[in-house]
Design an enzyme around this catalytic site. Structure first.
Site, PDB file in Angstrom:
ATOM      1  N   HIS A 227       0.839  -1.210   0.000  1.00  0.00           N
ATOM      2  CA  HIS A 227       0.000   0.000   0.000  1.00  0.00           C
ATOM      3  C   HIS A 227       0.869   1.253   0.000  1.00  0.00           C
ATOM      4  O   HIS A 227       1.964   1.260   0.563  1.00  0.00           O
ATOM      5  CB  HIS A 227      -0.973   0.006   1.179  1.00  0.00           C
ATOM      6  CG  HIS A 227      -0.392   0.381   2.512  1.00  0.00           C
ATOM      7  ND1 HIS A 227      -0.255   1.693   2.928  1.00  0.00           N
ATOM      8  CD2 HIS A 227       0.080  -0.371   3.533  1.00  0.00           C
ATOM      9  CE1 HIS A 227       0.264   1.716   4.151  1.00  0.00           C
ATOM     10  NE2 HIS A 227       0.485   0.486   4.539  1.00  0.00           N
TER      11      HIS A 227
ATOM     12  N   ASP B 183       6.064   3.301   6.731  1.00  0.00           N
ATOM     13  CA  ASP B 183       4.707   2.784   6.517  1.00  0.00           C
ATOM     14  C   ASP B 183       3.966   3.683   5.540  1.00  0.00           C
ATOM     15  O   ASP B 183       3.312   4.621   5.944  1.00  0.00           O
ATOM     16  CB  ASP B 183       3.969   2.705   7.858  1.00  0.00           C
ATOM     17  CG  ASP B 183       2.620   2.025   7.737  1.00  0.00           C
ATOM     18  OD1 ASP B 183       2.351   1.430   6.684  1.00  0.00           O
ATOM     19  OD2 ASP B 183       1.839   2.102   8.695  1.00  0.00           O
TER      20      ASP B 183
ATOM     21  N   GLU C 144      -5.318   1.792   2.230  1.00  0.00           N
ATOM     22  CA  GLU C 144      -5.166   0.662   3.156  1.00  0.00           C
ATOM     23  C   GLU C 144      -5.418   1.081   4.586  1.00  0.00           C
ATOM     24  O   GLU C 144      -6.036   0.367   5.378  1.00  0.00           O
ATOM     25  CB  GLU C 144      -3.751   0.072   3.027  1.00  0.00           C
ATOM     26  CG  GLU C 144      -3.521  -1.203   3.828  1.00  0.00           C
ATOM     27  CD  GLU C 144      -2.851  -0.991   5.183  1.00  0.00           C
ATOM     28  OE1 GLU C 144      -2.593  -1.980   5.875  1.00  0.00           O
ATOM     29  OE2 GLU C 144      -2.602   0.170   5.570  1.00  0.00           O
ATOM     30  N   GLU C 145      -4.912   2.271   4.928  1.00  0.00           N
ATOM     31  CA  GLU C 145      -4.928   2.703   6.332  1.00  0.00           C
ATOM     32  C   GLU C 145      -6.330   2.987   6.855  1.00  0.00           C
ATOM     33  O   GLU C 145      -6.529   3.117   8.052  1.00  0.00           O
ATOM     34  CB  GLU C 145      -4.050   3.954   6.507  1.00  0.00           C
ATOM     35  CG  GLU C 145      -2.583   3.751   6.143  1.00  0.00           C
ATOM     36  CD  GLU C 145      -1.808   2.909   7.153  1.00  0.00           C
ATOM     37  OE1 GLU C 145      -2.441   2.304   8.045  1.00  0.00           O
ATOM     38  OE2 GLU C 145      -0.578   2.854   7.034  1.00  0.00           O
TER      39      GLU C 145
ATOM     40  N   ASP D  22       4.643  -4.831   3.773  1.00  0.00           N
ATOM     41  CA  ASP D  22       4.186  -3.640   4.501  1.00  0.00           C
ATOM     42  C   ASP D  22       5.202  -3.337   5.601  1.00  0.00           C
ATOM     43  O   ASP D  22       5.311  -4.096   6.558  1.00  0.00           O
ATOM     44  CB  ASP D  22       2.797  -3.907   5.093  1.00  0.00           C
ATOM     45  CG  ASP D  22       2.094  -2.630   5.544  1.00  0.00           C
ATOM     46  OD1 ASP D  22       2.749  -1.571   5.588  1.00  0.00           O
ATOM     47  OD2 ASP D  22       0.889  -2.706   5.858  1.00  0.00           O
TER      48      ASP D  22
ATOM     49  N   HIS E 232       2.610   5.820  11.753  1.00  0.00           N
ATOM     50  CA  HIS E 232       1.393   6.632  11.883  1.00  0.00           C
ATOM     51  C   HIS E 232       1.606   7.890  12.724  1.00  0.00           C
ATOM     52  O   HIS E 232       0.657   8.407  13.323  1.00  0.00           O
ATOM     53  CB  HIS E 232       0.228   5.815  12.464  1.00  0.00           C
ATOM     54  CG  HIS E 232      -0.093   4.609  11.629  1.00  0.00           C
ATOM     55  ND1 HIS E 232      -0.824   3.557  12.091  1.00  0.00           N
ATOM     56  CD2 HIS E 232       0.240   4.304  10.359  1.00  0.00           C
ATOM     57  CE1 HIS E 232      -0.936   2.644  11.142  1.00  0.00           C
ATOM     58  NE2 HIS E 232      -0.290   3.077  10.080  1.00  0.00           N
TER      59      HIS E 232
HETATM   60 ZN   LIG Z   1       1.152  -0.132   6.449  1.00  0.00          ZN
END
Ligand SMILES: [Zn+2]
Length: 432
Positions: free
Chosen positions: A239, A259, A293-294, A321, A397
């Protein structure tokens, strides 16, 4: 207070418009070899510019719900085909980033999300994960050293590092509902088109299966037609969207270097190395950069279900990922849940054949419910697998997910590009 939406901005005087146009351009100083498009303000339609209060139905495991998402209103508790207790809860799109950060430090998102309750219920009713993880496969012998071994030496750290840098510094975020997220999809479409070159057997496309569920993003795909078994499809993907709990839309700060610019870059490097010398696979290969995706595996779910609806024969999926944080006890972890058992054994053999001799080590990990895009392929009934760094980067994140915080190089991602090339060469084989 609602932020002004694109429609409101379009109604403002010309001076304000040009300022807005500047703000939406890639940030100065970033290297952009593939020339991502500057997204026009007119492309950026409401509600994605402002606070998006549209309803989302979130599906997660009962344990995950109680641990992290209890603030979301529980709508129903059900069991899926494998007997797992799931909770459907109701929230709004603007609350998804906060839900995602609630699982900070753990694999995320940890849930799937849908626009309607009917879609959420239909997903659970048609979830084929229980059979997909046990499905018996006719996996090939590992016998393509002639192709794979030279590839492994051609992986370039500098190229992976450049792609991570471009993706994580050209815009403040790659959120699915921001103009930057859309610009990132254009960047990848351009980058992959330049890898594809003029070949007629290679097609780069925006996969339309996700529609507006993916906000202003779409999955980006590059398909290499198989020479002998074109109906057998090998998928390798990652992603490319990012997220953090720092606001909505364009204002969010979410560099997402590890990420998941890292695995987007490793998949790009796999394609670059494999196609550099005109390689043709026997089976059809699809490289995929998944959108959204998130916010609940939305892009990969649409793509996997679209393949199933068309009766396509996907023979093996590799998802990557988070690949660039070297903080674990092994170089790589192979996910054990929501993945196909036989494909996992095949991947272990691949690792022993190609990477262990280079001194690399492989561990195992449990990923949890809805943790990344392999789970979408598994749910659609296909054999899927997933590798990632073996200790998750603690700043995922957050605004701290920047390349300099994983050492400033792409050294660790090189190993994942090499693993991806081994998977590609042995699953798809070399055609004439
Ligand atoms: Zn991820």
């Amino acid at each position: 207070m609602r932020r002004p939406t694109a429609r409101a901005l379009l109604a403002t005087p010309v001076a304000a418009l040009s300022l807005t146009g500047l703000a939406l351009s890639p940030m100065a100083g970033a290297s952009l070899p593939f020339g991502p498009e500057t997204v026009a303000v007119a492309d950026y339609t409401a509600p994605h510019g402002g606070v998006d209060e549209s309803t989302r139905y979130v599906v997660t495991s009962a344990a995950e719900h109680d641990d992290h998402f209890a603030a979301a209103a529980r709508v129903d508790t059900v069991r899926d085909a494998s007997g797992q207790e799931l909770v459907i809860s109701k929230t709004t799109a603007d609350r998804i980033p906060a839900m995602n950060s609630a699982v900070a430090g753990e694999r995320a998102p940890g849930f799937r999300s849908f626009a309607t309750l009917a879609e959420a219920e239909a997903f659970i009713a048609s979830d084929r994960s229980a059979e997909a993880v046990q499905q018996q496969l006719a996996l090939p012998a590992i016998d393509n050293q002639a192709t794979v071994s030279p590839w492994l030496e051609e992986v370039q750290e500098s190229r992976i590092r450049q792609t991570i840098t471009d993706l994580s510094t050209s815009w403040p975020n790659r959120y699915y509902a921001s103009s930057h997220g859309k610009a990132a999809s254009a960047y990848l479409h351009d980058a992959w088109s330049s890898i594809a070159g003029e070949r007629e057997d290679v097609t780069v496309a925006y996969d339309e299966s996700c529609g507006s569920d993916c906000g202003v993003q779409q999955n980006v795909t590059m398909t290499v037609q198989g020479t002998e078994n074109p109906d057998e499809i090998v998928v390798i993907g990652a992603h490319y969207d990012s997220i953090s709990d720092t606001g909505s839309g364009d204002s969010m700060q979410a560099p997402g270097a590890d990420d998941n610019a890292s695995a987007t870059a490793t998949v790009t490097e796999v394609a670059q190395v494999a196609l550099a010398n005109g390689w043709k696979p026997k089976r059809t290969v699809v490289f995929a950069a998944y959108a959204a995706e998130e916010v609940g595996l939305v892009g990969s779910d649409a793509m996997a279900r679209d393949h199933a609806a068309q009766g396509k024969n996907v023979v093996g999926v590799l998802n990557q990922d988070m690949t660039n944080y070297d903080g674990g006890s092994t170089d790589m972890a192979l996910m054990q849940d929501n993945t196909n058992t036989e494909l996992n054994s095949f991947n272990s053999e691949l690792f022993d054949t190609y990477l262990a001799p280079k001194g690399m080590t492989l561990g195992t990990m449990e990923c949890g419910y809805g943790c990344s895009d392999h789970a979408s392929w598994t749910a659609a009934g296909y054999p899927a697998s997933m590798v990632s760094e073996s200790e998750l980067f603690p700043q995922l994140h957050t605004t701290g997910d920047a390349l300099e915080n994983t050492g400033g190089t792409a050294d660790h991602s090189v190993k994942f590009a090499q693993f991806g090339l081994a998977f590609l060469g042995e699953m798809a084989k070399t055609g004439a």
